[in-house]
Motif scaffolding. Sequence first.
Motif, PDB file in Angstrom:
ATOM      1  N   LEU A  13       0.845  -1.195   0.000  1.00  9.73           N
ATOM      2  CA  LEU A  13       0.000   0.000   0.000  1.00  9.73           C
ATOM      3  C   LEU A  13       0.885   1.251   0.000  1.00  9.73           C
ATOM      4  N   PRO A  14       1.479   1.588  -1.136  1.00 12.09           N
ATOM      5  CA  PRO A  14       2.439   2.699  -1.168  1.00 12.09           C
ATOM      6  C   PRO A  14       1.871   4.039  -0.699  1.00 12.09           C
ATOM      7  N   ASP A  15       0.619   4.333  -1.026  1.00 13.12           N
ATOM      8  CA  ASP A  15       0.028   5.601  -0.588  1.00 13.12           C
ATOM      9  C   ASP A  15      -0.107   5.660   0.930  1.00 13.12           C
ATOM     10  N   VAL A  16      -0.440   4.532   1.529  1.00 17.71           N
ATOM     11  CA  VAL A  16      -0.555   4.466   2.984  1.00 17.71           C
ATOM     12  C   VAL A  16       0.829   4.610   3.617  1.00 17.71           C
ATOM     13  N   ALA A  17       1.817   3.969   3.021  1.00 19.38           N
ATOM     14  CA  ALA A  17       3.191   4.079   3.531  1.00 19.38           C
ATOM     15  C   ALA A  17       3.652   5.537   3.507  1.00 19.38           C
ATOM     16  N   THR A  18       3.272   6.263   2.481  1.00 18.77           N
ATOM     17  CA  THR A  18       3.612   7.686   2.392  1.00 18.77           C
ATOM     18  C   THR A  18       2.985   8.462   3.543  1.00 18.77           C
ATOM     19  N   GLN A  19       1.736   8.146   3.873  1.00 15.92           N
ATOM     20  CA  GLN A  19       1.072   8.811   4.995  1.00 15.92           C
ATOM     21  C   GLN A  19       1.760   8.489   6.318  1.00 15.92           C
ATOM     22  N   VAL A  20       2.167   7.238   6.475  1.00 13.10           N
ATOM     23  CA  VAL A  20       2.862   6.830   7.692  1.00 13.10           C
ATOM     24  C   VAL A  20       4.172   7.605   7.812  1.00 13.10           C
TER      25      VAL A  20
ATOM     26  N   ARG B 116       3.932  11.188   8.949  1.00 16.61           N
ATOM     27  CA  ARG B 116       3.599  11.392  10.361  1.00 16.61           C
ATOM     28  C   ARG B 116       4.705  10.973  11.317  1.00 16.61           C
ATOM     29  N   VAL B 117       5.432   9.894  10.982  1.00 17.35           N
ATOM     30  CA  VAL B 117       6.404   9.364  11.955  1.00 17.35           C
ATOM     31  C   VAL B 117       7.814   9.197  11.411  1.00 17.35           C
ATOM     32  N   GLY B 118       8.045   9.555  10.165  1.00 17.38           N
ATOM     33  CA  GLY B 118       9.376   9.392   9.594  1.00 17.38           C
ATOM     34  C   GLY B 118       9.656   7.934   9.259  1.00 17.38           C
ATOM     35  N   GLU B 119      10.936   7.591   9.198  1.00 15.40           N
ATOM     36  CA  GLU B 119      11.326   6.222   8.814  1.00 15.40           C
ATOM     37  C   GLU B 119      12.118   5.509   9.900  1.00 15.40           C
ATOM     38  N   ARG B 120      12.405   6.175  10.982  1.00 13.28           N
ATOM     39  CA  ARG B 120      13.266   5.616  12.014  1.00 13.28           C
ATOM     40  C   ARG B 120      12.454   4.894  13.094  1.00 13.28           C
ATOM     41  N   ASN B 121      12.801   3.644  13.352  1.00 13.04           N
ATOM     42  CA  ASN B 121      12.162   2.838  14.400  1.00 13.04           C
ATOM     43  C   ASN B 121      10.637   2.836  14.303  1.00 13.04           C
ATOM     44  N   VAL B 122      10.126   2.646  13.104  1.00 16.55           N
ATOM     45  CA  VAL B 122       8.682   2.634  12.881  1.00 16.55           C
ATOM     46  C   VAL B 122       8.130   1.267  13.275  1.00 16.55           C
ATOM     47  N   LYS B 123       7.074   1.275  14.058  1.00 13.18           N
ATOM     48  CA  LYS B 123       6.368   0.059  14.449  1.00 13.18           C
ATOM     49  C   LYS B 123       4.992   0.118  13.789  1.00 13.18           C
ATOM     50  N   ILE B 124       4.641  -0.940  13.042  1.00  9.10           N
ATOM     51  CA  ILE B 124       3.379  -0.970  12.300  1.00  9.10           C
ATOM     52  C   ILE B 124       2.626  -2.243  12.656  1.00  9.10           C
ATOM     53  N   GLU B 125       1.362  -2.084  13.017  1.00 12.91           N
ATOM     54  CA  GLU B 125       0.500  -3.237  13.304  1.00 12.91           C
ATOM     55  C   GLU B 125      -0.815  -3.082  12.553  1.00 12.91           C
ATOM     56  N   LEU B 126      -1.183  -4.117  11.838  1.00 12.34           N
ATOM     57  CA  LEU B 126      -2.494  -4.178  11.208  1.00 12.34           C
ATOM     58  C   LEU B 126      -3.438  -4.737  12.258  1.00 12.34           C
ATOM     59  N   SER B 127      -4.388  -3.940  12.689  1.00  9.60           N
ATOM     60  CA  SER B 127      -5.298  -4.324  13.760  1.00  9.60           C
ATOM     61  C   SER B 127      -6.633  -4.786  13.171  1.00  9.60           C
ATOM     62  N   LEU B 128      -6.899  -6.094  13.321  1.00 13.87           N
ATOM     63  CA  LEU B 128      -8.182  -6.671  12.891  1.00 13.87           C
ATOM     64  C   LEU B 128      -9.109  -6.628  14.094  1.00 13.87           C
ATOM     65  N   ARG B 129     -10.169  -5.834  14.023  1.00 15.79           N
ATOM     66  CA  ARG B 129     -11.020  -5.590  15.183  1.00 15.79           C
ATOM     67  C   ARG B 129     -12.395  -6.246  15.093  1.00 15.79           C
TER      68      ARG B 129
END
Length: 181
Positions: free
Chosen positions: A106-113, A116-129
Amino acid sequence: MNARLLLLALAHLPLVACREGVAPGSLEERPTAESDVPQEVQLAAAKLCARMGKTSVQGWAWDSEDRNWEVAVVGLAREAELDLLPDGSFSELELVYTLAELDAALPDVATQVRSRVGERNVKIELSLRRVEHLDTLPELPAAWKLDGVVLEFQGEGRGDHELDARGLVLTHPVDDHDAAK
């Protein structure tokens, strides 16, 4: 409250070590022996693992911030954590992704991430609710089209964020990493 009672109350508060390198999310999670986890929560986790197929749990923790039980799910293709409410009800399943995986799917989503938080020590979780998402665990592109799915992410010193496919972003200005400094 008199000073003596205040000192007594303060003495019973947990102490948090302030140090560099504390992983985001680690401060509010208190490791807990399985024998101290309520039986109904353990049974619910076992049922949810059976629903996902060939998985099990290990490493229980109590999350004092969200007031729920967390446990690592073993047997999936990626790191995952199951969150259960105190009564054993399903809260969410979090699947860990890298920024590179998000970029590829999801390149557009990665751009948004990144914005907001840069590229250093990024933690990403897909939350299925939604519990029905556990029947066939979706990968990023398919999951991003579903209701009840949120991408949780944080970067060093940049707060906690949640993003859904409709572009709604929730931001918590101080993440656990920041609180540890």
